[in-house]
Design an enzyme around this catalytic site. Structure first.
Site, short mmCIF file in Angstrom:
data_model
loop_
_atom_site.label_atom_id
_atom_site.label_comp_id
_atom_site.label_asym_id
_atom_site.label_seq_id
_atom_site.Cartn_x
_atom_site.Cartn_y
_atom_site.Cartn_z
N HIS A 30 18.95 -29.31 -8.74
CA HIS A 30 18.58 -29.84 -10.04
C HIS A 30 18.64 -31.59 -9.92
CE1 HIS A 30 19.32 -30.17 -14.44
NE2 HIS A 30 19.93 -31.38 -14.07
N THR A 56 11.21 -31.86 -23.03
CA THR A 56 11.90 -30.75 -23.37
C THR A 56 12.82 -30.04 -22.69
OG1 THR A 56 10.42 -29.19 -23.21
CG2 THR A 56 10.35 -30.25 -25.45
N HIS A 64 15.31 -30.86 -16.51
CA HIS A 64 15.17 -30.39 -14.94
C HIS A 64 13.62 -30.91 -14.49
CE1 HIS A 64 16.20 -27.83 -11.39
NE2 HIS A 64 14.98 -28.24 -11.14
N HIS A 73 4.08 -30.61 -14.09
CA HIS A 73 2.88 -29.66 -14.74
C HIS A 73 1.65 -29.93 -13.98
CE1 HIS A 73 4.96 -29.38 -18.79
NE2 HIS A 73 5.41 -30.43 -18.41
N ASN A 84 6.53 -35.50 -17.59
CA ASN A 84 6.85 -36.00 -19.05
C ASN A 84 8.33 -36.44 -18.55
OD1 ASN A 84 4.77 -35.45 -20.60
ND2 ASN A 84 5.36 -33.25 -20.75
N CYS A 112 17.33 -23.99 -13.57
CA CYS A 112 18.02 -23.81 -12.36
C CYS A 112 18.21 -21.98 -12.74
CB CYS A 112 19.44 -24.32 -12.77
SG CYS A 112 19.51 -26.01 -11.95
N CYS A 168 21.46 -25.02 -17.00
CA CYS A 168 20.13 -25.53 -17.16
C CYS A 168 19.18 -24.51 -17.02
CB CYS A 168 19.91 -26.65 -15.62
SG CYS A 168 18.14 -26.96 -15.30
N ASP A 207 3.68 -21.58 -16.65
CA ASP A 207 4.42 -22.05 -17.71
C ASP A 207 4.14 -20.82 -18.83
OD1 ASP A 207 4.93 -25.31 -19.29
OD2 ASP A 207 4.62 -23.54 -20.54
N HIS A 244 10.15 -31.48 -13.68
CA HIS A 244 9.09 -30.68 -13.37
C HIS A 244 7.59 -31.32 -13.41
CE1 HIS A 244 10.26 -30.70 -17.56
NE2 HIS A 244 8.93 -30.54 -18.10
P1 5GP Z 1 8.21 -30.59 -21.05
O1 5GP Z 1 7.88 -30.71 -22.24
O2 5GP Z 1 9.82 -30.71 -20.90
O3 5GP Z 1 7.49 -31.37 -19.88
O4 5GP Z 1 7.82 -29.17 -20.56
C1 5GP Z 1 8.76 -27.88 -20.33
C2 5GP Z 1 7.75 -26.95 -20.08
O5 5GP Z 1 8.59 -25.90 -19.94
C3 5GP Z 1 6.88 -26.35 -21.47
O6 5GP Z 1 5.63 -26.61 -21.05
C4 5GP Z 1 7.52 -25.10 -21.62
O7 5GP Z 1 6.43 -24.36 -22.29
C5 5GP Z 1 7.92 -24.76 -20.46
N1 5GP Z 1 8.78 -23.70 -20.49
C6 5GP Z 1 10.00 -23.64 -21.38
N2 5GP Z 1 10.91 -22.74 -21.49
C7 5GP Z 1 10.21 -21.91 -20.29
C8 5GP Z 1 10.74 -20.72 -19.89
O8 5GP Z 1 11.50 -20.01 -20.14
N3 5GP Z 1 9.74 -19.91 -18.56
C9 5GP Z 1 8.79 -20.73 -18.59
N4 5GP Z 1 8.08 -20.05 -17.42
N5 5GP Z 1 8.24 -21.94 -19.05
C10 5GP Z 1 9.05 -22.59 -19.79
ZN ZN Z 2 18.35 -27.65 -13.36
#
Ligand code: 5GP
Ligand code: ZN
Length: 113
Positions: free
Chosen positions: A46, A94, A97, A101, A86, A7, A4, A30, A99
Site C-alpha cells: 500500500h 477516487t 492506493h 491507468h 491521478n 489492497c 483499502c 478497470d 494506481h
Molecule cells: P482514480 O479516479 O482514483 O484515478 O481511479 C480509480 C479507478 O478505479 C476508476 O477508474 C474506477 O473505475 C476503478 N475502480 C473503482 N472500484 C473498482 C473495483 O472495485 N474494481 C476495479 N477493477 N476497478 C475499480
Molecule cells: Zn491499499
C-alpha cells in the site's frame, strides 16, 4: 491496509480480472473502462499516491515497466496508449492506493480541463 479497496483486490478478497503480475505489482481491468483498453497497475504494497511513490523510485520504475508490458499484452504498444496517475483532488482521484491507468485501444481525445 485493512480498509483499502485495492489492497482487498490484491489479496483476492474482491474479484478482479488480472492482466499481468510481478513480485511487486498487479495489473487488472478497470471496472468502468474509459477506453477499449483500460487497465490499472498497482503496487502490491500500500502506497497512497504518486507523491508517496516518488520515495520508492525502484517501485515507480517497476510500475511503469509493468504498464509497458500490459500495453504489449493488450496489443496497443505500437498503436499508442496513455499512462495516467491521478493525484489529489484537482485530478478527481477516487481510490487512495496508488494506481497507474493504462488507456488505449482506440483514438483517445485530448485531456485536461
Ligand atoms: P482514480 O479516479 O482514483 O484515478 O481511479 C480509480 C479507478 O478505479 C476508476 O477508474 C474506477 O473505475 C476503478 N475502480 C473503482 N472500484 C473498482 C473495483 O472495485 N474494481 C476495479 N477493477 N476497478 C475499480
Ligand atoms: Zn491499499
Amino acid at each position: 491496509m485493512a480498509d483499502c479497496l485495492f489492497c482487498k483486490i490484491i489479496a483476492g478478497d474482491i474479484p478482479s480480472t488480472g492482466v499481468h503480475e510481478t513480485d511487486t505489482t498487479y495489473a487488472f481491468r478497470d471496472i468502468n473502462p474509459q477506453s477499449r483498453v483500460h487497465v490499472l497497475v498497482v503496487p502490491k504494497n500500500h502506497h497512497e499516491d504518486a507523491n508517496e511513490l516518488a520515495n520508492h523510485p525502484n517501485l515507480l520504475a517497476a510500475l511503469l515497466k509493468a504498464g509497458v508490458e500490459v500495453a504489449d499484452i493488450e496489443g496497443i504498444k505500437d498503436s499508442g496508449y496513455r499512462f495516467v496517475f491521478n493525484t489529489g483532488d484537482d485530478a478527481c482521484r477516487t481510490v487512495f492506493h496508488a494506481h497507474l491507468h493504462v488507456l488505449g485501444g482506440e483514438q483517445l481525445t485530448d485531456f485536461g480541463r
